[in-house]
Design a protein around this motif. Structure first.
Motif, PDB file in Angstrom:
ATOM      1  N   GLN A 306      -3.441 -13.538  -1.113  1.00  0.00           N
ATOM      2  CA  GLN A 306      -2.443 -13.385  -2.171  1.00  0.00           C
ATOM      3  C   GLN A 306      -1.088 -14.005  -1.792  1.00  0.00           C
ATOM      4  N   ASP A 307      -0.686 -13.841  -0.520  1.00  0.00           N
ATOM      5  CA  ASP A 307       0.657 -14.296  -0.135  1.00  0.00           C
ATOM      6  C   ASP A 307       0.782 -15.814  -0.005  1.00  0.00           C
ATOM      7  N   VAL A 308      -0.321 -16.556  -0.051  1.00  0.00           N
ATOM      8  CA  VAL A 308      -0.188 -18.018   0.043  1.00  0.00           C
ATOM      9  C   VAL A 308      -0.608 -18.743  -1.234  1.00  0.00           C
ATOM     10  N   ILE A 309      -1.190 -18.013  -2.176  1.00  0.00           N
ATOM     11  CA  ILE A 309      -1.702 -18.678  -3.378  1.00  0.00           C
ATOM     12  C   ILE A 309      -0.552 -19.363  -4.143  1.00  0.00           C
ATOM     13  N   GLY A 310       0.629 -18.792  -4.031  1.00  0.00           N
ATOM     14  CA  GLY A 310       1.808 -19.359  -4.707  1.00  0.00           C
ATOM     15  C   GLY A 310       2.168 -20.755  -4.205  1.00  0.00           C
ATOM     16  N   LYS A 311       1.675 -21.124  -3.038  1.00  0.00           N
ATOM     17  CA  LYS A 311       1.988 -22.453  -2.478  1.00  0.00           C
ATOM     18  C   LYS A 311       1.074 -23.547  -3.036  1.00  0.00           C
ATOM     19  N   VAL A 312       0.042 -23.138  -3.773  1.00  0.00           N
ATOM     20  CA  VAL A 312      -0.892 -24.130  -4.306  1.00  0.00           C
ATOM     21  C   VAL A 312      -0.329 -24.712  -5.596  1.00  0.00           C
ATOM     22  N   LYS A 313      -0.311 -26.076  -5.638  1.00  0.00           N
ATOM     23  CA  LYS A 313       0.158 -26.731  -6.874  1.00  0.00           C
ATOM     24  C   LYS A 313      -1.059 -27.323  -7.559  1.00  0.00           C
ATOM     25  N   LEU A 314      -1.489 -26.659  -8.622  1.00  0.00           N
ATOM     26  CA  LEU A 314      -2.712 -27.077  -9.331  1.00  0.00           C
ATOM     27  C   LEU A 314      -2.640 -28.537  -9.766  1.00  0.00           C
ATOM     28  N   GLY A 315      -3.718 -29.270  -9.503  1.00  0.00           N
ATOM     29  CA  GLY A 315      -3.817 -30.662  -9.968  1.00  0.00           C
ATOM     30  C   GLY A 315      -3.151 -31.682  -9.064  1.00  0.00           C
ATOM     31  N   GLU A 316      -2.373 -31.242  -8.078  1.00  0.00           N
ATOM     32  CA  GLU A 316      -1.691 -32.193  -7.191  1.00  0.00           C
ATOM     33  C   GLU A 316      -2.414 -32.282  -5.858  1.00  0.00           C
ATOM     34  N   ILE A 317      -2.365 -33.484  -5.262  1.00  0.00           N
ATOM     35  CA  ILE A 317      -2.934 -33.607  -3.915  1.00  0.00           C
ATOM     36  C   ILE A 317      -1.933 -33.012  -2.924  1.00  0.00           C
ATOM     37  N   GLN A 318      -2.373 -32.092  -2.096  1.00  0.00           N
ATOM     38  CA  GLN A 318      -1.478 -31.538  -1.087  1.00  0.00           C
ATOM     39  C   GLN A 318      -2.226 -31.302   0.218  1.00  0.00           C
ATOM     40  N   ASP A 319      -1.491 -31.244   1.302  1.00  0.00           N
ATOM     41  CA  ASP A 319      -2.118 -31.076   2.609  1.00  0.00           C
ATOM     42  C   ASP A 319      -2.527 -29.622   2.838  1.00  0.00           C
ATOM     43  N   PHE A 320      -3.758 -29.461   3.287  1.00  0.00           N
ATOM     44  CA  PHE A 320      -4.245 -28.175   3.769  1.00  0.00           C
ATOM     45  C   PHE A 320      -4.528 -28.339   5.253  1.00  0.00           C
ATOM     46  N   VAL A 321      -4.336 -27.290   6.016  1.00  0.00           N
ATOM     47  CA  VAL A 321      -4.579 -27.378   7.458  1.00  0.00           C
ATOM     48  C   VAL A 321      -5.633 -26.354   7.881  1.00  0.00           C
ATOM     49  N   VAL A 322      -6.384 -26.753   8.906  1.00  0.00           N
ATOM     50  CA  VAL A 322      -7.373 -25.861   9.513  1.00  0.00           C
ATOM     51  C   VAL A 322      -7.188 -25.979  11.016  1.00  0.00           C
ATOM     52  N   SER A 323      -7.095 -24.867  11.700  1.00  0.00           N
ATOM     53  CA  SER A 323      -6.985 -24.899  13.156  1.00  0.00           C
ATOM     54  C   SER A 323      -8.142 -25.730  13.721  1.00  0.00           C
ATOM     55  N   ARG A 324      -7.823 -26.658  14.616  1.00  0.00           N
ATOM     56  CA  ARG A 324      -8.890 -27.529  15.161  1.00  0.00           C
ATOM     57  C   ARG A 324     -10.008 -26.726  15.819  1.00  0.00           C
ATOM     58  N   ALA A 325      -9.643 -25.592  16.374  1.00  0.00           N
ATOM     59  CA  ALA A 325     -10.645 -24.758  17.051  1.00  0.00           C
ATOM     60  C   ALA A 325     -11.699 -24.239  16.067  1.00  0.00           C
ATOM     61  N   LEU A 326     -11.418 -24.321  14.766  1.00  0.00           N
ATOM     62  CA  LEU A 326     -12.348 -23.784  13.766  1.00  0.00           C
ATOM     63  C   LEU A 326     -13.052 -24.880  12.956  1.00  0.00           C
ATOM     64  N   VAL A 327     -12.825 -26.148  13.324  1.00  0.00           N
ATOM     65  CA  VAL A 327     -13.514 -27.233  12.625  1.00  0.00           C
ATOM     66  C   VAL A 327     -14.811 -27.544  13.373  1.00  0.00           C
ATOM     67  N   ARG A 328     -15.919 -27.704  12.633  1.00  0.00           N
ATOM     68  CA  ARG A 328     -17.231 -27.947  13.247  1.00  0.00           C
ATOM     69  C   ARG A 328     -17.759 -29.307  12.804  1.00  0.00           C
ATOM     70  N   PHE A 329     -18.615 -29.895  13.644  1.00  0.00           N
ATOM     71  CA  PHE A 329     -19.160 -31.218  13.348  1.00  0.00           C
ATOM     72  C   PHE A 329     -20.676 -31.208  13.462  1.00  0.00           C
ATOM     73  N   PHE A 330     -21.314 -31.936  12.549  1.00  0.00           N
ATOM     74  CA  PHE A 330     -22.779 -31.974  12.512  1.00  0.00           C
ATOM     75  C   PHE A 330     -23.242 -33.416  12.321  1.00  0.00           C
ATOM     76  N   ASP A 331     -24.429 -33.694  12.844  1.00  0.00           N
ATOM     77  CA  ASP A 331     -25.020 -35.008  12.666  1.00  0.00           C
ATOM     78  C   ASP A 331     -25.431 -35.183  11.205  1.00  0.00           C
ATOM     79  N   LYS A 332     -25.106 -36.354  10.650  1.00  0.00           N
ATOM     80  CA  LYS A 332     -25.384 -36.589   9.229  1.00  0.00           C
ATOM     81  C   LYS A 332     -26.901 -36.593   8.946  1.00  0.00           C
ATOM     82  N   ASP A 333     -27.674 -37.106   9.904  1.00  0.00           N
ATOM     83  CA  ASP A 333     -29.116 -37.239   9.659  1.00  0.00           C
ATOM     84  C   ASP A 333     -29.899 -35.980  10.008  1.00  0.00           C
ATOM     85  N   THR A 334     -29.592 -35.390  11.171  1.00  0.00           N
ATOM     86  CA  THR A 334     -30.392 -34.234  11.595  1.00  0.00           C
ATOM     87  C   THR A 334     -29.772 -32.911  11.151  1.00  0.00           C
ATOM     88  N   GLY A 335     -28.494 -32.906  10.837  1.00  0.00           N
ATOM     89  CA  GLY A 335     -27.801 -31.664  10.489  1.00  0.00           C
ATOM     90  C   GLY A 335     -27.443 -30.811  11.694  1.00  0.00           C
TER      91      GLY A 335
END
Ligand code: ATP
Length: 343
Positions: A306-335
């Motif tokens: 609730q406390d961050v929804i006000g920062k979203v500007k509908l319809g506009e491109i804006q930067d979102f961030v994700v802590s790198r420690a929580l980003v995961r990577f997978f092989d495109k072919d094998t998954g």
């Protein structure tokens, strides 16, 4: 007390491979949930473990002893299905006593076991009723009591709660887990509901297309999914999986924040997102959008407080961030999970 193990288990029905090369071992006294979409082989695996189905290859072992050739009744495994299969013309007490009678257990001992199981499950007052006069939750307890009196080494529950309505189901689920914690009997619990699997299991085994894709604690499956299937099956809503340059980049909807809401967050991956619609869920919001740049406008979903929804500007491109420690990577072919790349 028991450790159940299956090794290289396969089951074919003609050309169809219902199970292929399953390796799985419980720990003593563990509560393991098995989850996967309809038709992935969960019931077949349980039937092979219980001895109702012969495997095409592989073995089932209980406490280190191969039990594959043994008939069901010699396995010390009690299986409770979704359909309780209570005998309508018998009282609750007689239903519970049935497997004991079949084994020639003496009357006095039978009665003591019925009293014990009825007390543990809180159904003493129902012992003289017929099944037709029981609610779904009560019938489920009777089926449980009937399984308990056999004092099995292993319990198998195959979607035992799916015919109950949501409220009764939640209560029955909690009771089942408490029953396990009190008796300490190793338990395998099958469900197609990932929320139930994650909520109940010490460990969760995820199946797909006759194969075991991953087994681990609920936290391991959530934070360290071994492949895209587990990443999208565990968690609500599922992990965002975004193809880019030969890899699939993944992050969970609840781990993204508008940059404007977290200006000081360090070591983050940045995603340019255009949110087109938001949905109020009560405790949080869902933001639906697409992701710009190298991600080719792939669809993306963020879960925002609730406390961050006000920062979203509908319809506009804006930067979102994700802590790198929580980003995961997978092989495109094998998954399958791969090493991190720069995003
Ligand atoms: P659900 O969640 O819908 O109960 P499941 O994961 O338990 O599904 P199974 O019942 O184990 O799935 O079935 C796995 C696959 O094997 C299905 O495609 C099913 O049609 C097939 N199958 C199961 N039993 C047989 C059989 N006796 N003969 C042929 N095919 C079978």
């Amino acid at each position: 007390m028991a450790v159940l193990e299956v090794r290289g288990l396969a089951k074919h029905f003609g050309d169809f491979k219902a199970l292929q090369g399953i390796d799985l071992a419980t720990r003593d006294g563990e509560f393991v949930t098995i989850v996967g979409p309809s038709g992935c082989g969960k019931t077949t695996l349980m039937r092979v473990i219980a001895g109702l189905e012969k495997p095409t290859a592989g073995d089932v072992m209980l406490n280190g002893k191969v039990i594959t050739p043994l008939p069901p009744r010699a396995r010390h495994i009690a299986m409770v299905f979704q359909s309780y299969a209570l005998y309508p013309h018998m009282s609750v007490a007689d239903n519970i006593a049935f497997p004991l009678k079949a084994r020639g257990v003496a009357k006095g001992e039978r009665e003591a076991l019925i009293r014990w199981a009825a007390k543990v499950l809180g159904i003493e007052a129902l012992l003289h009723r017929r099944p037709a006069r029981l609610s779904g939750g009560e019938k489920q307890k009777v089926a449980l009591a009937r399984a308990m009196v056999r004092k099995p080494a292993l319990f198998i529950f195959d979607e035992p709660l799916s015919s109950l309505d949501a409220q009764v189901r939640a209560a029955a689920r909690a009771e089942l887990r408490q029953l396990h914690d009190r008796t300490g009997v190793t338990t395998i619990y099958v469900t197609h509901d990932q929320i139930e699997a994650v909520g109940l299991g010490d460990r969760v085994a995820v199946m797909q297309a006759g194969a075991l894709r991953q087994i681990g604690s609920p936290q391991e499956l959530y934070y360290e999914p071994a492949n895209t299937f587990v990443a999208s099956f565990i968690g609500t809503p599922p992990m965002n999986l975004l193809p880019r340059d030969g890899v699939i980049v993944g992050f969970r909807p609840e781990h993204a924040l508008p940059r404007a809401a977290a200006p000081d967050l360090a070591d983050v991956a940045t995603f340019a997102i255009r949110v087109t619609r938001t949905e109020f869920l009560g405790s949080e919001w869902l933001a639906y959008g697409s992701i710009d740049g190298a991600f080719d406008n792939a669809k993306v979903l963020c879960k925002l407080q609730q406390d961050v929804i006000g920062k979203v500007k509908l319809g506009e491109i804006q930067d979102f961030v994700v802590s790198r420690a929580l980003v995961r990577f997978f092989d495109k072919d094998t998954g399958l999970r791969t090493a991190p790349v720069t995003v």
